[in-house]
Design a protein around this motif. Structure first.
Motif, PDB file in Angstrom:
ATOM      1  N   ARG A  17     -14.169  28.471 -34.882  1.00  0.00           N
ATOM      2  CA  ARG A  17     -14.325  27.559 -36.012  1.00  0.00           C
ATOM      3  C   ARG A  17     -15.201  26.361 -35.639  1.00  0.00           C
ATOM      4  N   GLU A  28     -18.900  25.615 -37.261  1.00  0.00           N
ATOM      5  CA  GLU A  28     -19.236  24.325 -37.883  1.00  0.00           C
ATOM      6  C   GLU A  28     -20.534  23.758 -37.303  1.00  0.00           C
ATOM      7  N   ARG A  38     -21.604  32.069 -40.710  1.00  0.00           N
ATOM      8  CA  ARG A  38     -20.345  32.512 -41.313  1.00  0.00           C
ATOM      9  C   ARG A  38     -20.000  33.888 -40.739  1.00  0.00           C
ATOM     10  N   ILE A  42     -15.793  19.308 -31.019  1.00  0.00           N
ATOM     11  CA  ILE A  42     -17.058  19.298 -31.763  1.00  0.00           C
ATOM     12  C   ILE A  42     -17.985  18.225 -31.202  1.00  0.00           C
TER      13      ILE A  42
END
Length: 232
Positions: free
Chosen positions: A168, A172, A177, A211
């Motif tokens: 995930r 991002e 996808r 992230i």
């Protein structure tokens, strides 16, 4: 069974492979010390205990030789310490779990990396391959069970855990996808179950922090993926 005394993990906070070692120890109820490594400036401790690959995680257990490679560590922890079994009890099921863990790291991992970080036809082809591989993995979830290990998290869940959390993050950052509710609802449900587990949560790094740490490496990831695509 061994004593849990003097167990240490050399790891990195944002590494899905370090997570495997930590998750195995926590699920077995083994206390350990986490030694965080800066992989851009590797310590003498890491280089001494993993001179071959110079990577995390490394498991230190008393005065025994260091144990390297995340899946090897998970199996060692399962065999060396008391607690709930992580590997299936059945011999054939253990072999199958090892196969799918290897499949994830090799065949699926390579196509997934290119699907995340390349573009054009190379990206489209890698995305198709990745989704096919994820469908194969999804098919290994026992019907009516929460985890690949059945009613409790086991070896294969730990091996695939980076799909649940790190994919995930990568999606991002990259904008690709790959794992969606529409195409892989069962695997998405498993991912939620895995990351919601109380024990696993204790060694999952904060998503926003990961992230922030990985985004600056995007260009590096793209260059690695392009090199992989060129070798195909």
């Amino acid at each position: 069974m061994s004593s849990p005394a003097a167990v240490k993990v050399i790891g990195a906070f944002d590494s899905p492979f370090s997570h495997r070692a930590e998750a195995a120890l926590r699920l077995k109820g083994v206390p350990y010390e986490l030694i965080l490594e800066d992989l851009r400036n590797k310590s003498e401790l890491l280089l001494t205990h993993n001179p071959v690959h110079k990577k995390v995680p490394v498991l230190l257990h008393g005065d025994r030789p260091a144990i390297c490679e995340s899946l090897v560590i998970v199996e060692y922890v399962d065999e060396a310490f008391q607690g709930p079994l992580l590997m299936p009890a059945d011999t054939l099921a253990r072999a199958a779990a090892r196969f799918w863990a290897s499949f994830m790291d090799k065949e699926c991992g390579e196509s997934m990396w290119m699907a995340l970080w390349t573009d054009g036809e190379a990206q489209a082809a890698a995305a198709r391959e990745t989704k096919t591989n994820l469908t194969l993995i999804e098919g290994q979830l026992p019907v009516g069970k929460r985890f690949f290990g059945g009613d409790a998290i086991g070896y294969l869940d730990i091996a695939l855990g980076w799909i649940a959390h790190w994919m995930r993050v990568f999606v991002e950052i990259s904008g690709a996808r790959l794992l969606t509710e529409e195409e892989h609802p069962v695997l998405c449900r498993w991912a939620r179950e895995y990351t919601a587990d109380e024990t696993v949560r204790q060694c999952l790094p904060d998503r926003d922090r990961v992230i922030a740490a990985l985004t600056p490496r995007k260009e590096l990831y793209i260059s690695i993926a392009k090199a992989m695509a060129a070798q195909r």
